[in-house]
Write an enzyme that holds these catalytic residues in place. Structure first.
Site, short mmCIF file in Angstrom:
data_model
loop_
_atom_site.label_atom_id
_atom_site.label_comp_id
_atom_site.label_asym_id
_atom_site.label_seq_id
_atom_site.Cartn_x
_atom_site.Cartn_y
_atom_site.Cartn_z
N GLU A 149 -14.11 -2.23 -1.85
CA GLU A 149 -14.35 -2.36 -0.41
C GLU A 149 -15.72 -1.81 -0.04
O GLU A 149 -16.06 -0.68 -0.37
CB GLU A 149 -13.25 -1.63 0.38
CG GLU A 149 -13.48 -1.74 1.89
CD GLU A 149 -12.28 -1.42 2.76
OE1 GLU A 149 -11.18 -1.20 2.23
OE2 GLU A 149 -12.45 -1.40 4.00
N ASP A 163 0.83 -1.21 0.00
CA ASP A 163 0.00 0.00 0.00
C ASP A 163 0.86 1.26 0.00
O ASP A 163 1.87 1.32 0.72
CB ASP A 163 -0.84 0.04 1.28
CG ASP A 163 -2.29 -0.33 1.04
OD1 ASP A 163 -2.75 -0.23 -0.11
OD2 ASP A 163 -2.95 -0.71 2.02
#
Ligand code: KIV
Length: 279
Positions: A186, A88
């Site tokens: 998500e 990330d």
């Protein structure tokens, strides 16, 4: 061994080619031992910025730094042999300009051996994704609930319900057209996740999305029960390791207080045991 030097691990194009194939399996990892446990079970492992909340006790991912990501990325790389490593980009390391994003993405990959980076954002990040991909950085996108934006999203809410669906759909198309090799969805409604999966040419990786996605990801500490501060609806607890660990710690504490630990088998005599005939 660095992730890029690993011969068996899939690369971004292998992951892209799994569109509509066998579902992609992924978990987050932050440490070498946990990475080792999942290496042969996962197609890719994400060094997520969730590390800030899961291991460092932060209240959100906003305080995660490049240095934290690099340290955990290096640890995870040591535990991987057959799974790809994705890392990330932390909050503040890519939003300002594509050029800044490139410098930070290149540093993350060079110093950890990750095979790709992940960044949050849809339409607004398409230019940056295109810039990175053209310069050799494989990008996994992340849309829907993007935890680095909780302050503008108003919390950890489902994204894309009702008249908001078109915005998430537009994000999915934008990141796919910009060259992302896959996209995390998500906390979006199941029907919307299925529609995106049917419409975009890159694999969708669901977390709180739909079993129809091209793959799934969970935060490992959530699914094994180590992180117990809260449990999102989309998490299935496959084990309760936190409870087991606490029970073990309580038993140890009681035995130390009772002087029943260490026992004879845990201590050393003042003479070494006699050697056998072969020395
Ligand atoms: O940081 C993270 O763990 C993530 C996953 C939840 C997708 O981004």
């Amino acid at each position: 061994m660095s992730a890029t030097a690993r011969k068996k691990a899939p690369n971004a194009e292998d992951i892209r080619a799994r569109k509509r194939g066998e579902p992609l399996v992924s978990l987050t990892a932050y440490t070498t031992p946990m990475a080792r446990l999942m290496d042969t079970h996962c197609d890719f492992v994400l060094v997520g910025d969730s590390v800030g909340m899961v291991l460092h006790g932060l209240e959100s991912t906003l305080g995660v730094t490049m240095e934290m990501m690099i340290l955990h990325g290096q640890a995870v790389a040591r535990g991987l042999d057959s799974a790809m490593m994705v890392i990330d980009m932390p909050f503040g390391s890519y939003e300002h300009s594509p050029a800044d994003a490139f410098l930070n993405a290149a540093r993350l990959m060079a110093e950890t051996g990750a095979g790709a980076i992940k960044l949050e954002g849809g339409v607004e990040m398409a230019e940056t994704i295109r810039f990175l991909v053209k310069r050799g950085i494989p990008v996994m996108a992340h849309i829907g609930l993007t935890p680095q934006s909780i302050n503008t999203l108003g919390g950890y809410k489902v994204q894309g319900r009702d008249d908001q669906a078109h915005a998430v759909l537009a994000d999915a198309h934008a990141v796919a057209e910009a060259g992302a090799f896959s996209v995390v969805l998500e906390k979006v409604p199941q029907n919307l996740a299925d529609q995106i999966t049917n419409e975009v040419a890159i694999p969708t990786i669901g977390i709180g999305a739909s079993a129809g996605c091209d793959g799934q990801i969970l935060v490992v500490d959530d699914m094994v029960g180590f992180f117990t501060a809260f449990k999102p609806k989309f998490v299935k607890r496959y084990a309760e390791l936190g409870r087991l660990a606490e029970a073990a710690i309580a038993e140890y504490a009681a035995e130390v207080r009772a002087r029943s630990f260490p026992a004879d088998e845990h201590v050393f005599a003042d003479q070494a045991p006699a050697k056998g005939p072969k020395g």
